[in-house]
Scaffold this active site. Structure first.
Site, PDB file in Angstrom:
ATOM      1  N   HIS A  30       0.814  -1.218   0.000  1.00 19.36           N
ATOM      2  CA  HIS A  30       0.000   0.000   0.000  1.00 19.36           C
ATOM      3  C   HIS A  30       0.849   1.271   0.000  1.00 19.36           C
ATOM      4  O   HIS A  30       0.359   2.350  -0.341  1.00 19.36           O
ATOM      5  CB  HIS A  30      -0.989   0.003   1.179  1.00 19.36           C
TER       6      HIS A  30
ATOM      7  N   ASP B 156       0.138  -7.681   1.478  1.00 20.09           N
ATOM      8  CA  ASP B 156       0.509  -6.267   1.570  1.00 20.09           C
ATOM      9  C   ASP B 156       2.026  -6.093   1.586  1.00 20.09           C
ATOM     10  O   ASP B 156       2.575  -5.350   2.409  1.00 20.09           O
ATOM     11  CB  ASP B 156      -0.122  -5.618   2.805  1.00 20.09           C
TER      12      ASP B 156
ATOM     13  N   SER C 211       4.828   2.599   7.930  1.00 21.28           N
ATOM     14  CA  SER C 211       4.493   1.439   7.104  1.00 21.28           C
ATOM     15  C   SER C 211       5.686   1.011   6.254  1.00 21.28           C
ATOM     16  O   SER C 211       6.283   1.829   5.552  1.00 21.28           O
ATOM     17  CB  SER C 211       3.310   1.760   6.192  1.00 21.28           C
TER      18      SER C 211
END
Length: 239
Positions: free
Chosen positions: A50, A80, A159
Site C-alpha cells: 500500500h 501487503d 508502514s
C-alpha cells in the site's frame, strides 16, 4: 542504542508520487511517504504494497542522505508486501537488515520499530508484543492473517519499516494501526517476517507470488443429472 546503531542504516525513506483528480477534474501529483527495508547488497528493498500502490515515481533516501530512483519489482497485495530495486553508483554500500523469525515470539516480549513517521527519518519506538496470530483488514480491504500485534508506536510513515527483536533482528514488517482517530492508539500490527521470506523470491523472479489454486465447478445432484449420467448415487455434489 546498540540495536538502533545496528539496524537504522538498513531502513530507507520512500517518497512516492501518484496522480489524483481534484474537484475540478484536474490531474494533480500527490506525494506520499513510507518506510522500506534493505534486504540485499544489490539494491532490493522490501516495503508494504500500500506504500507504493498506484505510484508513478518512487525515490529512496538512504541513511547517508543520498536519494535514488526506484523501480517496482513485484507486489503481493494479499500479504501487503512489495519489493523495489534501486541502481547504485560505484562506492555506495548497502547494509541489509538481519533476518530473524516470528515463530518463537511470545506475548510480552520487547520489540522495537524503526521507520519514518510523519517524515521524521529513522525514528525508533519501543514496546512489547501484545498479541499474535491476529487477522487484520488492510487499507486495500484484504485480510492478512497471522499478524503480530504490538504497542510500539506506529504512525503514518512507519508502514514498511522493520519490527525488531532485542537482538536487532527483523521479526516483522510494520503495516497498519487500529485507530478511531487516525493516530496511534497503542495497537499496531506487523506482518511476520517468515511471510516475507516465503514470498520475496517469487516477487523478485516473477513480479508476483505464484500460488496454487483450486479450479473446481460443483453442481448439486438432482434426479435429471443422476438419470442423464447414469450415476450410482442420487445425492451429493458433482465435481
Amino acid at each position: 542504542i546498540a540495536i538502533y546503531e545496528k539496524a537504522n542504516k538498513s531502513v530507507v525513506h520512500i517518497t512516492t508520487i501518484s496522480l489524483s483528480l481534484n474537484t475540478f477534474l484536474e490531474v494533480l501529483p500527490v506525494q506520499g511517504t513510507g518506510s522500506g527495508i534493505i534486504i540485499s547488497e544489490d539494491g532490493y528493498i522490501l516495503t508494504n504494497a500500500h506504500v507504493v500502490d498506484k505510484s508513478t515515481d518512487m525515490s529512496i533516501s538512504l541513511h547517508d542522505g543520498s536519494i535514488h530512483e526506484a523501480t517496482l519489482v513485484g507486489t503481493d497485495k494479499e500479504n501487503d508486501l512489495a519489493v523495489l530495486k534501486i541502481q547504485l553508483p560505484p562506492g555506495i554500500l548497502l547494509e541489509p537488515i538481519s533476518f530473524g523469525t516470528a515463530r518463537s515470539l511470545k506475548v510480552g516480549q520487547k520489540v522495537l520499530a524503526i521507520g519514518n513517521p510523519f517524515g521524521y527519518d529513522r525514528t525508533m519506538t519501543i514496546g512489547t508484543i501484545s498479541g499474535l496470530g491476529r487477522p487484520v483488514r488492510t487499507e486495500g480491504n484484504t485480510v492478512v492473517n497471522g499478524m503480530i500485534q504490538t504497542d510500539a508506536a506506529i504512525n503514518p510513515g512507519n508502514s514498511g519499516g522493520p519490527l525488531l527483536n532485542s537482538s536487532g533482528e527483523m521479526v516483522g514488517i510494520c503495516t497498519t494501526i487500529h485507530s478511531t482517530t487516525g493516530l496511534s492508539q497503542g495497537i499496531g500490527f506487523a506482518i511476520p517476517v517468515d511471510t516475507a521470506v516465503a514470498v520475496i523470491p517469487d516477487l523478485i523472479r516473477f513480479g508476483k507470488v505464484m500460488r496454487g489454486w483450486f479450479d473446481i465447478t460443483m453442481v448439486q445432484l438432482d434426479p435429471s443429472i443422476v438419470a442423464y449420467a447414469g450415476l450410482p448415487i442420487d445425492r451429493g455434489l458433482l465435481v
